[in-house]
Design an enzyme around this catalytic site. Structure first.
Site, mmCIF file in Angstrom:
data_model
loop_
_atom_site.group_PDB
_atom_site.id
_atom_site.type_symbol
_atom_site.label_atom_id
_atom_site.label_comp_id
_atom_site.label_asym_id
_atom_site.label_seq_id
_atom_site.Cartn_x
_atom_site.Cartn_y
_atom_site.Cartn_z
ATOM 1 N N ASP A 24 0.790 -1.249 0.000
ATOM 2 C CA ASP A 24 0.000 0.000 0.000
ATOM 3 C C ASP A 24 0.818 1.293 0.000
ATOM 4 O O ASP A 24 0.457 2.254 0.703
ATOM 5 C CB ASP A 24 -0.970 -0.004 1.197
ATOM 6 C CG ASP A 24 -1.918 -1.182 1.186
ATOM 7 O OD1 ASP A 24 -1.918 -1.950 0.197
ATOM 8 O OD2 ASP A 24 -2.657 -1.364 2.180
ATOM 9 N N LYS A 130 -6.618 -4.822 -2.948
ATOM 10 C CA LYS A 130 -7.199 -5.582 -1.830
ATOM 11 C C LYS A 130 -8.215 -4.709 -1.105
ATOM 12 O O LYS A 130 -7.946 -3.542 -0.817
ATOM 13 C CB LYS A 130 -6.103 -6.064 -0.878
ATOM 14 C CG LYS A 130 -5.274 -4.973 -0.233
ATOM 15 C CD LYS A 130 -4.244 -5.591 0.693
ATOM 16 C CE LYS A 130 -3.437 -4.572 1.446
ATOM 17 N NZ LYS A 130 -4.185 -3.605 2.250
ATOM 18 N N CYS A 163 -2.007 -2.587 7.779
ATOM 19 C CA CYS A 163 -2.001 -3.518 6.641
ATOM 20 C C CYS A 163 -0.764 -4.402 6.576
ATOM 21 O O CYS A 163 -0.843 -5.536 6.098
ATOM 22 C CB CYS A 163 -2.199 -2.740 5.348
ATOM 23 S SG CYS A 163 -3.865 -2.059 5.241
HETATM 24 N N1 TIU Z 1 -2.653 0.306 4.329
HETATM 25 C C1 TIU Z 1 -3.057 0.541 5.571
HETATM 26 O O1 TIU Z 1 -2.340 0.345 6.527
HETATM 27 N N2 TIU Z 1 -4.364 1.059 5.719
HETATM 28 C C2 TIU Z 1 -4.719 1.885 6.750
HETATM 29 O O2 TIU Z 1 -5.881 2.302 6.819
HETATM 30 N N3 TIU Z 1 -3.765 2.230 7.644
HETATM 31 C C3 TIU Z 1 -3.876 3.094 8.682
HETATM 32 O O3 TIU Z 1 -2.936 3.183 9.481
HETATM 33 N N4 TIU Z 1 -4.955 3.844 8.807
#
Ligand code: TIU
Length: 221
Positions: A24, A130, A163
């Site tokens: 991400d 995802k 994530c």
């Molecule tokens: N990719 C991921 O970690 N999504 C989140 O929403 N992370 C947060 O720390 N908010």
């Protein structure tokens, strides 16, 4: 097998069966005006790891080892975003699907859902959208990794305790050997990142191993 100095003890990396996982590294988490910022976070914390993530991507490319990039994002009709996720965060700013400075937050194809240029995938690398925090939830990731004979995963990306940790735990339960790169992952909360590193490596590596880029680079040279 290549031995990489790691916590809680050396990680045995199989050069024929190891993939890099980049979780991400999207504009929505790393840049101002995206989803992470809408939740009230300081996105500049995540920007600090961009050079290290770019470096480990370059290292895997130089070796010819596989790379899997993930993006957390949803279909434009939000049919893959449960209301429990969309509506989470009473009093927060914009929500998933709302329009922000980089288009609709966490929606496939929108500018904010794109991977930042420094970490952009090349043709032939695996890219997976995802809908959840973990990369195995409602995706083809498990089949893609099995098809390529991958048994070892090296984890990078953001955010460490959301994530990245969820994906690493899912992978561990599916039998993958998992290594977390401490300087190629970041959280909006320093204490949470530190906690993840200790909790995954505690108890003899209950979830996996942790190391840094210098240790990995010198081991695989
Ligand atoms: N990719 C991921 O970690 N999504 C989140 O929403 N992370 C947060 O720390 N908010």
């Amino acid at each position: 097998m290549i031995e990489v100095a790691a916590e809680p003890y050396p990680f045995k990396l199989d050069p024929e069966r190891t993939a890099l996982v980049v979780i991400d590294m999207q504009r929505d988490f790393v840049e101002h005006g995206g989803f992470g910022a809408a939740l009230g976070n300081d996105v500049t914390r995540l920007q600090a790891i961009i050079p290290a993530v770019a470096e480990i991507i370059a290292l895997f490319r130089a070796k010819g080892w596989p790379i899997l990039h993930t993006r957390e994002c949803h279909r434009p009709d939000l049919s893959d975003c449960p209301p429990s996720k969309r509506l989470r965060g009473e009093g927060a700013g914009l929500r998933i699907g709302d329009t922000g400075a980089m288009g609709r937050l966490l929606v496939r194809g929108e500018p904010g859902a794109a991977i930042i240029p420094e970490c952009a995938p090349l043709d032939g690398e695996m890219v997976v959208d995802k809908p959840g925090k973990g990369m195995f939830c409602n995706t083809d990731v498990e089949a893609m990794l099995h098809e390529r004979g991958i048994t070892h995963l090296v984890f990078t990306g953001v955010t460490t305790e959301v994530c990245v940790q969820t994906s690493m735990r899912e992978a561990n339960d599916r039998g993958f050997e998992c290594l977390l790169m401490t300087d190629c992952t970041e959280s909006y909360f320093a204490a949470y990142k530190a906690a993840v590193i200790s909790m995954v490596t505690a108890q003899g590596g209950i979830v996996g191993w942790a190391t840094d880029l210098a240790a990995l680079s010198s081991a695989v040279k």
